[in-house]
Design a protein around this motif. Structure first.
Motif, PDB file in Angstrom:
ATOM      1  N   ALA A   6      42.021  84.663  47.716  1.00 13.92           N
ATOM      2  CA  ALA A   6      43.043  85.378  46.757  1.00 13.92           C
ATOM      3  C   ALA A   6      44.188  86.300  47.720  1.00 13.92           C
ATOM      4  O   ALA A   6      43.352  86.512  48.776  1.00 13.92           O
ATOM      5  N   VAL A 108      39.927  90.481  42.918  1.00 11.71           N
ATOM      6  CA  VAL A 108      40.461  89.365  42.191  1.00 11.71           C
ATOM      7  C   VAL A 108      39.777  88.187  42.297  1.00 11.71           C
ATOM      8  O   VAL A 108      39.448  87.212  41.531  1.00 11.71           O
ATOM      9  N   ASN A 111      36.163  88.161  40.744  1.00  8.61           N
ATOM     10  CA  ASN A 111      36.240  87.793  39.354  1.00  8.61           C
ATOM     11  C   ASN A 111      36.518  86.259  39.090  1.00  8.61           C
ATOM     12  O   ASN A 111      35.733  85.633  38.451  1.00  8.61           O
ATOM     13  N   GLU A 112      37.422  85.687  40.052  1.00  8.00           N
ATOM     14  CA  GLU A 112      37.757  84.346  39.867  1.00  8.00           C
ATOM     15  C   GLU A 112      36.309  83.349  40.188  1.00  8.00           C
ATOM     16  O   GLU A 112      36.092  82.543  39.645  1.00  8.00           O
ATOM     17  N   GLY A 115      34.117  83.535  37.492  1.00  5.08           N
ATOM     18  CA  GLY A 115      34.467  82.819  36.251  1.00  5.08           C
ATOM     19  C   GLY A 115      35.423  83.659  35.352  1.00  5.08           C
ATOM     20  O   GLY A 115      35.695  83.288  34.155  1.00  5.08           O
ATOM     21  N   ASN A 116      35.925  84.487  35.951  1.00  5.09           N
ATOM     22  CA  ASN A 116      36.946  85.480  35.472  1.00  5.09           C
ATOM     23  C   ASN A 116      36.647  86.179  33.993  1.00  5.09           C
ATOM     24  O   ASN A 116      37.197  86.123  32.841  1.00  5.09           O
ATOM     25  N   PRO A 117      35.447  87.080  34.029  1.00  5.41           N
ATOM     26  CA  PRO A 117      34.856  87.671  32.875  1.00  5.41           C
ATOM     27  C   PRO A 117      35.675  88.562  32.385  1.00  5.41           C
ATOM     28  O   PRO A 117      35.624  89.067  31.294  1.00  5.41           O
ATOM     29  N   SER A 119      39.708  90.657  32.287  1.00  2.60           N
ATOM     30  CA  SER A 119      41.283  90.321  32.572  1.00  2.60           C
ATOM     31  C   SER A 119      41.839  91.270  33.572  1.00  2.60           C
ATOM     32  O   SER A 119      40.846  92.230  34.164  1.00  2.60           O
ATOM     33  N   ARG A 120      43.078  90.949  34.058  1.00  3.60           N
ATOM     34  CA  ARG A 120      43.439  91.570  35.198  1.00  3.60           C
ATOM     35  C   ARG A 120      43.472  93.164  34.921  1.00  3.60           C
ATOM     36  O   ARG A 120      43.137  94.042  35.630  1.00  3.60           O
ATOM     37  N   LEU A 123      40.342  94.893  35.553  1.00  6.93           N
ATOM     38  CA  LEU A 123      39.946  94.959  37.013  1.00  6.93           C
ATOM     39  C   LEU A 123      40.312  96.169  37.726  1.00  6.93           C
ATOM     40  O   LEU A 123      39.964  96.598  38.649  1.00  6.93           O
ATOM     41  N   VAL A 308      45.486  83.732  42.957  1.00  6.85           N
ATOM     42  CA  VAL A 308      44.470  83.041  43.522  1.00  6.85           C
ATOM     43  C   VAL A 308      44.879  81.670  44.157  1.00  6.85           C
ATOM     44  O   VAL A 308      45.670  81.164  43.623  1.00  6.85           O
TER      45      VAL A 308
END
Length: 310
Positions: A6, A108, A111-112, A115-117, A119-120, A123, A308
């Motif tokens: 990222a 970021v 989180n990726e 599996g991106n649990p 939202s931005r 975070l 990402v």
């Protein structure tokens, strides 16, 4: 997914009159974080480049990994093993959001990887913890725009209330970093705890004017509002040739010029890329006349924030 990479961009915080409440991202430079899963649980920093060996390698002491640990704790994940590689592409203590870029790229990337649990926007509090480790204050005016992109306004810290506002398409930033360093903690320490009513009123007017000028694409109003009567007079004494560099920018097409974050970097806003480039050249030449080398970055406002890469 066994690995992820990222990138998080540099930022300009405060933006003249908006101490701790305004910030925007530029296109580059920025920091890159690489994560690689490993069998043994725990977060381990395996390599950092671009820091001249100055940043801590312990996960609980580095901005890039503190945010990951906080995120994993929040999600109740205890058995994840991960190796971290941090690529620093901007100087430490530069006023360009160096620690924020590391924190944002780190959170970021993690989180990726998961599996991106979140939202931005969810975070953001974790990214702010990276700033707390780096400077002692969990401010959001760097991590906010680096994470979300655009021109960010922090209306409140308790509770956290952050939003972005539109900016003119032809607005460009010139960011000049002189080859000197200012510690963010030191730059905050010299600030006064009390402000006069007269200066408070003036600053509030400029904050309102800058927001309105950006949203209406009123360049003259933007220019008139880029006046900081509270922070700049105190912090500018830490930057050699500050007044002369600021005047050089304005005399060569910039709408206004001030300190980027805690300094020593200085930024200017201009209408059109040609004015931004001319301002950058003049600012760099002024620093050079005092024997100070500098790097110049010209960019539109980065609307996307961190990305990402793989």
């Amino acid at each position: 997914m066994n690995s992820v990479k990222a990138f998080a961009p540099a930022t300009v915080a405060n933006v003249s009159c908006g101490f701790d409440i305004f910030g925007f991202a530029i296109q580059e430079p920025g920091d890159t974080v690489e994560l690689y899963k490993r069998d043994e649980p725990g977060i381990v920093i395996t390599d950092i480049t671009g820091d001249e060996g100055r940043l801590p390698r312990q996960a609980e002491k580095n901005s890039v990994t503190v945010v990951m640990l906080a995120l994993l704790k929040h999600l109740g994940i205890k058995d994840l093993g991960c190796e971290v590689v941090l690529r620093k592409n901007m100087p430490l203590g530069s006023g360009m959001g160096s620690s924020a870029a590391s924190a944002v790229a780190g959170v970021v990337a993690m989180n990726e990887l998961l599996g991106n649990p979140l939202s931005r926007k969810e975070l953001l509090p974790f990214a702010m913890e990276g700033e707390r480790i780096a400077s002692g204050s969990a401010h959001a005016d760097n991590v906010g725009p680096s994470l979300l992109g655009g021109f960010v306004v922090i209306r409140s810290y308790n509770p956290l209330d952050i939003f972005t506002i539109p900016v003119p398409e032809d607005l460009y930033c010139t960011l000049v970093h002189p080859d000197i360093e200012i510690n963010t903690k030191d730059a905050r320490f010299i600030l006064r705890n009390e402000v006069s009513l007269k200066n408070t009123i003036a600053q509030m007017g400029n904050v309102a004017g800058l927001v309105a000028g950006l949203m209406k694409a009123d360049y003259d109003l933007i220019s008139r509002s880029m006046v900081d009567v509270i922070i700049e007079p105190v912090r500018s004494i830490l930057i050699p040739e500050f007044k002369e560099v600021k005047q050089a920018a304005i005399s060569n097409g910039a709408l206004g010029c001030s300190i980027s974050g805690a300094g020593p970097s200085m930024f200017a806003l201009s209408q059109g890329i040609e004015n931004a480039q001319n301002a950058g050249k003049a600012m760099q030449e002024r620093f050079a006349s005092a024997g100070i080398e500098s790097a110049v970055h010209v960019s539109g406002i980065n609307q996307g924030g961190a990305v990402v890469l793989q």
